[in-house]
Enzyme design. Structure first.
Site, short mmCIF file in Angstrom:
data_model
loop_
_atom_site.label_atom_id
_atom_site.label_comp_id
_atom_site.label_asym_id
_atom_site.label_seq_id
_atom_site.Cartn_x
_atom_site.Cartn_y
_atom_site.Cartn_z
N ASN A 208 -13.48 -2.51 9.22
CA ASN A 208 -13.10 -2.98 7.94
C ASN A 208 -13.85 -3.55 7.41
O ASN A 208 -13.58 -4.88 6.74
CB ASN A 208 -11.85 -4.25 8.76
CG ASN A 208 -11.40 -4.33 7.93
OD1 ASN A 208 -10.84 -3.93 7.21
ND2 ASN A 208 -10.86 -5.83 8.01
N SER B 146 1.14 -8.95 -2.06
CA SER B 146 1.32 -10.60 -2.32
C SER B 146 0.88 -11.49 -3.59
O SER B 146 -0.18 -10.20 -4.46
CB SER B 146 -0.22 -10.99 -0.88
OG SER B 146 -1.59 -10.25 -1.42
N GLU C 142 4.70 -13.63 -0.52
CA GLU C 142 4.30 -13.54 1.03
C GLU C 142 3.85 -15.11 0.81
O GLU C 142 2.15 -15.26 1.86
CB GLU C 142 3.30 -12.35 1.30
CG GLU C 142 3.76 -11.02 1.33
CD GLU C 142 2.96 -9.97 1.65
OE1 GLU C 142 1.54 -10.15 2.45
OE2 GLU C 142 2.97 -9.21 0.93
N ARG D 45 -14.95 -12.61 1.86
CA ARG D 45 -13.40 -12.77 2.67
C ARG D 45 -13.70 -12.61 4.21
O ARG D 45 -14.09 -11.82 4.29
CB ARG D 45 -13.06 -11.94 1.71
CG ARG D 45 -11.63 -11.14 2.66
CD ARG D 45 -10.15 -12.38 2.27
NE ARG D 45 -9.43 -11.04 2.73
CZ ARG D 45 -8.00 -12.33 3.51
NH1 ARG D 45 -8.50 -13.17 3.20
NH2 ARG D 45 -6.80 -11.11 3.89
N HIS E 250 -3.80 16.30 4.40
CA HIS E 250 -2.05 17.22 4.77
C HIS E 250 -1.87 15.69 5.87
O HIS E 250 -0.38 16.28 5.42
CB HIS E 250 -2.51 18.27 5.76
CG HIS E 250 -3.77 17.86 6.35
ND1 HIS E 250 -4.78 17.39 7.38
CD2 HIS E 250 -3.23 17.88 8.08
CE1 HIS E 250 -5.79 17.40 8.02
NE2 HIS E 250 -4.61 17.31 8.71
N HIS F 225 -10.55 -7.57 -6.32
CA HIS F 225 -11.47 -7.40 -5.52
C HIS F 225 -12.68 -9.09 -6.55
O HIS F 225 -13.18 -9.30 -6.53
CB HIS F 225 -12.11 -7.01 -5.06
CG HIS F 225 -11.67 -6.53 -3.70
ND1 HIS F 225 -11.09 -4.57 -3.89
CD2 HIS F 225 -11.14 -6.50 -3.12
CE1 HIS F 225 -10.77 -4.61 -2.94
NE2 HIS F 225 -11.10 -5.45 -2.20
N CYS G 229 -4.43 -3.84 -5.31
CA CYS G 229 -4.59 -4.05 -3.94
C CYS G 229 -3.53 -5.26 -4.12
O CYS G 229 -2.92 -5.80 -4.70
CB CYS G 229 -5.42 -4.35 -2.89
SG CYS G 229 -6.32 -3.25 -2.50
#
Length: 766
Positions: free
Chosen positions: A120, A442, A493, A524, A662, A704, A736
């Site tokens: 991550n 958010s 949120e 972050r 797929h 970002h 995002c």
């Protein structure tokens, strides 16, 4: 003797000190000199932690103000001209590449940022030109930090990302045609110069990371290894000895690419212990094996007995002097120290080991193998007791959860009708225009939101007072969206601390920390919850806030959930139960929440799976297909319990679907939104090639960065997208969520986005 080694240490500090310092610098609250002084303080503190733990091989140049790959980009003179010509000083140029820069007459977006393999963590992608040149900076960071440690009396092993991985992980800049690996002959001399400088500074060895070796590599990348490392070998004593380092997978399929007579080779024996014999039979008669036996990716205590056995297996074959006991990867992916956790249940805390504790573990393993188990008897006995206590704890098993899992049938994975039937009913119910606009979920988490949440957590305000505050925030968010004229709203949120932690706190089977922060990108940080037992949902988790939001909204309101695979991947998962079992438990809990949201009047429900690709096994084959099978089933299990007229959305933090499209199609979500603003729109061609029938929202700007894209930039992106997508398929949204942004830039960004969508709406209405 068997030495101990750490491949990298977390940067943020015990109290997220680096995050606070960089954000203070960006906000103009501290000077550049103060920022750099704080960075130096952290480096020295981290080296001392490792030295005091008894670690023999301590890394340097693993620290970065934003990202280690970005540091290489700058040190190698691979800075794109749009930044180098902006007359920014070195630090501001660095941050401009990482997060964009829009002040003082300079307006540049950030470089693309993508996940580091299957973690991550996000790295900044080297972005290369047709006429690319490389030039080593006058004061290379690796040299400066090695000398800094040396001055403090600590001998370190500098860490470099190897040249083949650096180029393989890079890309041609937009509009450029260069193949990154074609630049190898230009780049290698810069590495030679840097290695020579490190040798001159006193570095005896250098850790040179080539993690791409665990991937399925194209022939051009494979062909790059031999000439590169033959060049280094030919330099002899002119450069330090090289520790060729791999992690996150096995290298057996690429074993012939590993330099035979290099000083040392590191392999990840946590992920793939079975590769040990193959690697030992390949390496040269003098090459040292660095055995990665302490997990750099999770927080569970190392089973010291098992780890010692692995190291001793290597020792028996090649001798103590040729084995190093090491972490499997950098500890960047783990929290700083367990000592900060004062509120953890002692029983559960006894099962954990964070970065500082792992340093002690690796030193203990080294000593046990070198001097014998008796030399560390107390530590081994305590460790065995902890391992046994966890294995037998009643807190890990819930018979009711297992019983529900046993009753899942095939019908539980399927919607009532196919997409054409569903979309027809959804269009009638939602009545949305062409090119509908929305956000990902958010909105900015302001200081006031964090303050009120902290007060509620500490008991300084009542639940009723906190609920009233959240309702006021939702009211404000709805009003802003009305003013912006968005088409599908979100409640923003405000009640959520983190997109995984929030749900974990409302599910059984999880535990939480107070200071176990891990860097995700730049400044972050996330505080991953920890799965310690079987998972279930005792009560609704989001219905109250979503129901209120619907009651004050004039347009459709999305219910927002985090999907089962992301909840799993962005937690520290159990290592005693297969991840497919944990994902299925999460899916059943979320299924109940989705159904309850629908009953509460939520007609659009978004179940985010930004970590789906992150969890993809790094190599194609049976393991990857097995993962995709259970991951897709988990998503469908969580979402298909609704009526046809309820629209299911999902969000993904990537746009490179080609190798597993797929599976994306098999999710059967009505609308996909994808992070796409930094990617080539050509990647959307896969939707055309596969005749994808459902709706898609490729991100039109990068969240970002605080930079505000112009309306024309967003129009240009939409125009590119329309070369691949039908107008009736296309949704307009950011990349995002907007949690990390400020309201001023957020409003300006969304105004331009909505105006661009309206332009195309009018154009196609004619």
């Amino acid at each position: 003797m068997v030495q101990s080694a750490i491949l990298g240490f977390p940067r943020m500090g015990v109290n997220r000190d680096l995050k606070k310092a960089t954000e203070a610098y960006w906000g103009g609250k501290i000077s550049q000199e103060e920022l750099l002084a704080e960075a130096k303080r952290l480096r020295l503190a981290h080296w001392k932690i490792q030295k005091d733990a008894g670690v023999d091989v301590i890394p340097s140049n693993d620290f970065a103000l934003y990202d280690q790959v970005l540091s290489h980009i700058q040190d190698f003179g691979a800075v794109p001209e749009r930044y180098s010509s902006s007359n920014l000083d070195r630090v501001d140029e660095y941050f401009a590449m990482g997060r964009g820069h829009q002040k003082g007459g300079v307006d540049v977006p950030s470089l693309e940022m993508v996940k580091w393999f299957d973690s991550n963590y996000h790295y900044v992608k080297p972005t290369l030109q047709d006429n690319q040149t490389f030039k080593l900076t006058a004061s290379p960071k690796a040299v400066e930090e090695f000398l800094e440690a040396k001055e403090a009396g600590i001998n370190t092993r500098p860490v470099l990302l190897g040249p083949v991985s650096f180029l393989h992980l890079g890309k041609a800049d937009r509009g450029q045609k260069v193949e990154p690996l074609d630049l190898l002959e230009k780049l290698v001399p810069v590495y030679v110069e840097l290695l020579a400088k490190l040798k001159e500074a006193g570095a005896e060895t250098v850790q040179i990371d080539e993690p791409v070796l665990v991937l399925d590599l194209p022939s051009k990348t494979k062909a790059a290894f031999k000439p590169t490392y033959e060049k280094f070998a030919g330099l002899g004593d002119k450069i330090p000895k090289l520790a060729f380092t791999t992690y996150f997978g096995d290298i057996v399929h690429n074993i012939d690419l590993v330099p035979k007579d290099i000083y040392a080779v590191h392999i990840d024996l946590v992920r793939n212990p079975e590769q040990l014999d193959t690697v030992l039979s390949h390496i040269g008669s003098k090459t040292i094996l660095s055995a990665g036996v302490v997990d750099g990716r999770n927080i569970w205590k190392t089973n010291l007995k098992r780890a010692i056995e692995v190291v001793e297996t290597a020792v028996q074959k090649i001798g103590k002097e040729r084995v190093i006991a090491a972490t499997s990867s950098s500890l960047l992916h783990t929290p700083h120290t367990l000592a900060s956790e004062k509120k953890l249940d002692p029983e559960i805390a006894d099962w954990f080991s964070f970065a500082s504790e792992k340093a002690v573990e690796i030193a203990t393993i080294s000593k046990a193998v070198t001097e014998g188990p008796a030399s560390v008897r107390e530590a081994l006995e305590a460790n065995a007791k902890s391992i046994q206590a966890r294995a037998t704890s009643s807190r890990t098993n819930d018979p009711k959860v297992k019983e529900r899992q046993s009753k899942i049938v095939e019908a539980d994975y399927n919607r009532k009708s196919e997409f054409p039937t569903r979309i027809s009913q959804q269009e009638k119910k939602l009545n949305l225009p062409l090119f509908p606009t929305t956000t990902i979920g958010s909105f900015p988490q302001t200081k006031e939101i964090r303050l009120q949440r902290a007060k509620f957590t500490k008991g300084e305000i009542t639940e009723a007072q906190y609920d009233k505050f959240i309702e006021q925030e939702i009211d404000m968010n709805v009003k802003i969206q009305e003013e912006l004229d968005l088409d599908v709203y979100v409640h923003g949120e405000p009640e959520r601390n983190d997109m995984v932690q929030y749900f974990g706190e409302r599910l059984t089977g999880y535990t939480f920390t107070t200071h176990a922060w891990v860097q995700s990108y730049g400044s972050r940080c996330v505080r991953p919850p920890i799965i310690v037992g079987d998972i279930s949902r005792p009560a609704p988790m989001t219905v109250k806030e979503s129901k209120y939001a619907v009651s004050v909204s004039k347009k459709p309101m999305k219910g927002m959930l985090t999907g089962p695979v992301t909840c799993l991947r962005w937690s520290f998962p159990r290592d005693d139960v297969h991840q497919s079992v944990q994902a299925e438990q999460l899916a059943l809990a979320l299924r109940d929440e989705v159904v309850d949201l629908e009953k509460a009047g939520i007609d659009v429900i978004q179940v985010d799976e930004p970590a789906l690709r992150e969890g993809l096994p790094l190599r194609a084959g049976k393991e990857r297909e097995a993962y995709l099978d259970w991951a897709v089933k988990a998503f469908r299990l969580s979402t298909v319990g609704v009526e046809d007229a309820t629209q299911i959305h999902s969000h993904f933090c990537y746009s490179e679907f080609q190798d597993f499209f797929h599976a994306i199609a098999a999710l059967d979500a009505d609308v996909l939104s994808i992070e796409n603003s930094k990617s080539d729109a050509k990647l959307l061609g896969v939707f055309v090639d596969s005749a994808y029938p459902r709706h898609i929202g490729p991100g039109v700007y990068d969240i970002h960065s605080p930079r505000v894209p112009t309306e024309q930039e967003i129009k240009d992106r939409i125009e590119e997208m329309l070369q691949y997508l039908k107008p009736e398929q296309l949704w307009i949204n950011p990349d995002c969520g907007l949690k990390t942004r400020q309201w001023k830039e957020t409003k300006e960004q969304l105004v331009n986005m909505v105006n661009a969508a309206k332009f195309y709406r009018a154009k196609y209405a004619k």
